[in-house]
Motif scaffolding. Structure first.
Motif, PDB file in Angstrom:
ATOM      1  N   PHE A 115       8.222  20.378  -5.854  1.00  0.00           N
ATOM      2  CA  PHE A 115       7.741  19.329  -6.092  1.00  0.00           C
ATOM      3  C   PHE A 115       7.605  18.327  -4.713  1.00  0.00           C
ATOM      4  O   PHE A 115       6.565  17.998  -4.469  1.00  0.00           O
ATOM      5  N   ARG A 116       8.730  18.447  -4.109  1.00  0.00           N
ATOM      6  CA  ARG A 116       8.700  17.597  -2.949  1.00  0.00           C
ATOM      7  C   ARG A 116       7.987  17.995  -1.895  1.00  0.00           C
ATOM      8  O   ARG A 116       7.208  17.511  -1.042  1.00  0.00           O
ATOM      9  N   ALA A 117       7.936  19.361  -1.770  1.00  0.00           N
ATOM     10  CA  ALA A 117       6.855  20.013  -0.898  1.00  0.00           C
ATOM     11  C   ALA A 117       5.487  19.704  -1.107  1.00  0.00           C
ATOM     12  O   ALA A 117       4.701  19.360  -0.155  1.00  0.00           O
ATOM     13  N   LEU A 118       5.147  19.546  -2.637  1.00  0.00           N
ATOM     14  CA  LEU A 118       3.919  19.389  -2.780  1.00  0.00           C
ATOM     15  C   LEU A 118       3.393  17.870  -2.510  1.00  0.00           C
ATOM     16  O   LEU A 118       2.282  17.696  -1.935  1.00  0.00           O
ATOM     17  N   ALA A 119       4.372  17.285  -2.780  1.00  0.00           N
ATOM     18  CA  ALA A 119       4.233  15.727  -2.527  1.00  0.00           C
ATOM     19  C   ALA A 119       3.971  15.318  -0.973  1.00  0.00           C
ATOM     20  O   ALA A 119       3.162  14.611  -0.804  1.00  0.00           O
ATOM     21  N   ARG A 120       4.823  16.034  -0.277  1.00  0.00           N
ATOM     22  CA  ARG A 120       4.670  15.855   1.264  1.00  0.00           C
ATOM     23  C   ARG A 120       3.336  16.277   1.775  1.00  0.00           C
ATOM     24  O   ARG A 120       2.793  15.652   2.569  1.00  0.00           O
ATOM     25  N   GLU A 121       2.488  17.322   1.187  1.00  0.00           N
ATOM     26  CA  GLU A 121       1.446  18.041   1.528  1.00  0.00           C
ATOM     27  C   GLU A 121       0.235  16.887   0.982  1.00  0.00           C
ATOM     28  O   GLU A 121      -0.550  16.856   1.813  1.00  0.00           O
ATOM     29  N   PHE A 122       0.342  16.550  -0.356  1.00  0.00           N
ATOM     30  CA  PHE A 122      -0.976  16.051  -0.852  1.00  0.00           C
ATOM     31  C   PHE A 122      -0.860  14.509  -1.145  1.00  0.00           C
ATOM     32  O   PHE A 122      -2.032  14.030  -0.967  1.00  0.00           O
ATOM     33  N   LEU A 123       0.423  13.923  -1.347  1.00  0.00           N
ATOM     34  CA  LEU A 123       0.205  12.501  -1.370  1.00  0.00           C
ATOM     35  C   LEU A 123      -0.354  11.539  -0.321  1.00  0.00           C
ATOM     36  O   LEU A 123      -1.041  10.659  -0.752  1.00  0.00           O
ATOM     37  N   PRO A 124       0.117  12.030   0.862  1.00  0.00           N
ATOM     38  CA  PRO A 124      -0.444  11.038   1.920  1.00  0.00           C
ATOM     39  C   PRO A 124      -2.104  10.959   1.889  1.00  0.00           C
ATOM     40  O   PRO A 124      -2.580  10.015   2.289  1.00  0.00           O
ATOM     41  N   LEU A 125      -2.596  12.055   1.622  1.00  0.00           N
ATOM     42  CA  LEU A 125      -4.266  12.337   1.537  1.00  0.00           C
ATOM     43  C   LEU A 125      -4.811  11.886   0.310  1.00  0.00           C
ATOM     44  O   LEU A 125      -5.985  11.367   0.330  1.00  0.00           O
ATOM     45  N   GLN A 126      -4.352  12.169  -1.060  1.00  0.00           N
ATOM     46  CA  GLN A 126      -4.960  11.846  -2.183  1.00  0.00           C
ATOM     47  C   GLN A 126      -4.419  11.226  -2.979  1.00  0.00           C
ATOM     48  O   GLN A 126      -4.801  11.005  -4.136  1.00  0.00           O
ATOM     49  N   GLY A 127      -2.984  10.795  -2.616  1.00  0.00           N
ATOM     50  CA  GLY A 127      -2.257   9.758  -3.676  1.00  0.00           C
ATOM     51  C   GLY A 127      -3.033   8.458  -3.672  1.00  0.00           C
ATOM     52  O   GLY A 127      -3.740   8.124  -3.032  1.00  0.00           O
ATOM     53  N   VAL A 128      -2.531   7.529  -4.677  1.00  0.00           N
ATOM     54  CA  VAL A 128      -2.905   6.314  -4.916  1.00  0.00           C
ATOM     55  C   VAL A 128      -2.161   5.055  -4.312  1.00  0.00           C
ATOM     56  O   VAL A 128      -0.921   5.298  -4.452  1.00  0.00           O
ATOM     57  N   ALA A 129      -2.839   4.669  -3.279  1.00  0.00           N
ATOM     58  CA  ALA A 129      -2.039   3.617  -2.710  1.00  0.00           C
ATOM     59  C   ALA A 129      -1.668   2.542  -3.477  1.00  0.00           C
ATOM     60  O   ALA A 129      -2.188   2.082  -4.519  1.00  0.00           O
ATOM     61  N   ASP A 160       0.944  -1.265   0.116  1.00  0.00           N
ATOM     62  CA  ASP A 160      -0.006  -0.019   0.018  1.00  0.00           C
ATOM     63  C   ASP A 160       0.885   1.317   0.114  1.00  0.00           C
ATOM     64  O   ASP A 160       0.422   2.338   0.000  1.00  0.00           O
ATOM     65  N   GLY A 161       2.216   1.248   0.084  1.00  0.00           N
ATOM     66  CA  GLY A 161       3.216   2.404   0.238  1.00  0.00           C
ATOM     67  C   GLY A 161       2.828   3.046  -1.278  1.00  0.00           C
ATOM     68  O   GLY A 161       2.858   2.418  -2.396  1.00  0.00           O
ATOM     69  N   MET A 162       3.166   4.181  -1.053  1.00  0.00           N
ATOM     70  CA  MET A 162       3.290   5.390  -2.260  1.00  0.00           C
ATOM     71  C   MET A 162       4.698   5.681  -2.314  1.00  0.00           C
ATOM     72  O   MET A 162       5.472   6.182  -1.456  1.00  0.00           O
ATOM     73  N   ARG A 163       5.181   5.742  -3.593  1.00  0.00           N
ATOM     74  CA  ARG A 163       6.527   6.563  -3.780  1.00  0.00           C
ATOM     75  C   ARG A 163       6.362   7.488  -4.743  1.00  0.00           C
ATOM     76  O   ARG A 163       5.562   7.477  -5.745  1.00  0.00           O
ATOM     77  N   ILE A 164       7.376   8.348  -4.558  1.00  0.00           N
ATOM     78  CA  ILE A 164       7.568   9.615  -5.532  1.00  0.00           C
ATOM     79  C   ILE A 164       8.681   9.804  -6.311  1.00  0.00           C
ATOM     80  O   ILE A 164       9.703   9.304  -5.814  1.00  0.00           O
ATOM     81  N   GLY A 165       8.734  10.121  -7.424  1.00  0.00           N
ATOM     82  CA  GLY A 165       9.621  10.265  -8.357  1.00  0.00           C
ATOM     83  C   GLY A 165       9.683  11.744  -9.206  1.00  0.00           C
ATOM     84  O   GLY A 165       8.549  12.102  -9.330  1.00  0.00           O
ATOM     85  N   ILE A 166      10.682  12.268  -8.998  1.00  0.00           N
ATOM     86  CA  ILE A 166      10.708  13.851  -9.711  1.00  0.00           C
ATOM     87  C   ILE A 166      11.768  13.846 -10.830  1.00  0.00           C
ATOM     88  O   ILE A 166      12.977  13.576 -10.242  1.00  0.00           O
ATOM     89  N   THR A 167      11.373  14.223 -11.786  1.00  0.00           N
ATOM     90  CA  THR A 167      12.428  14.565 -12.888  1.00  0.00           C
ATOM     91  C   THR A 167      12.271  16.063 -13.453  1.00  0.00           C
ATOM     92  O   THR A 167      11.234  16.505 -13.742  1.00  0.00           O
TER      93      THR A 167
END
Length: 88
Positions: free
Chosen positions: A41-55, A16-23
């Protein structure tokens, strides 16, 4: 045109873990500009991925040419919209 492209790839590994990649390519600018964009992008990911990302998926943010000049709140709105589209 959005400041980034969001790709979401389901890993299909049962986790169920989410990962982020930035290029961000060199076409965008020098190292200072690219690193600034990655920090945003990292700041955006920290704020929104835990709540709205795809598991169980990898989320890839690809920087676009106009992304560095964009207001941070505009990038937030774009990411929320993109995550909502992916969730459907």
């Amino acid at each position: 045109m959005p400041g980034f492209v969001l790709l979401v790839h389901d890993r299909k590994d049962g986790s169920d873990g989410m990962r982020i990649g930035i290029t961000v390519t060199k076409k965008i600018g020098g190292a200072v500009v690219r690193n600034r964009m990655k920090r945003r992008f990292r700041a955006l990911a920290r704020e929104f991925l835990p709540l709205q990302g795809v598991a169980g998926a990898d989320h890839i943010l690809i920087g676009r040419a106009g992304g560095i000049e964009r207001d941070f709140d505009d990038l937030k709105r774009q990411l929320v919209k993109a995550l909502a589209k992916v969730a459907q």
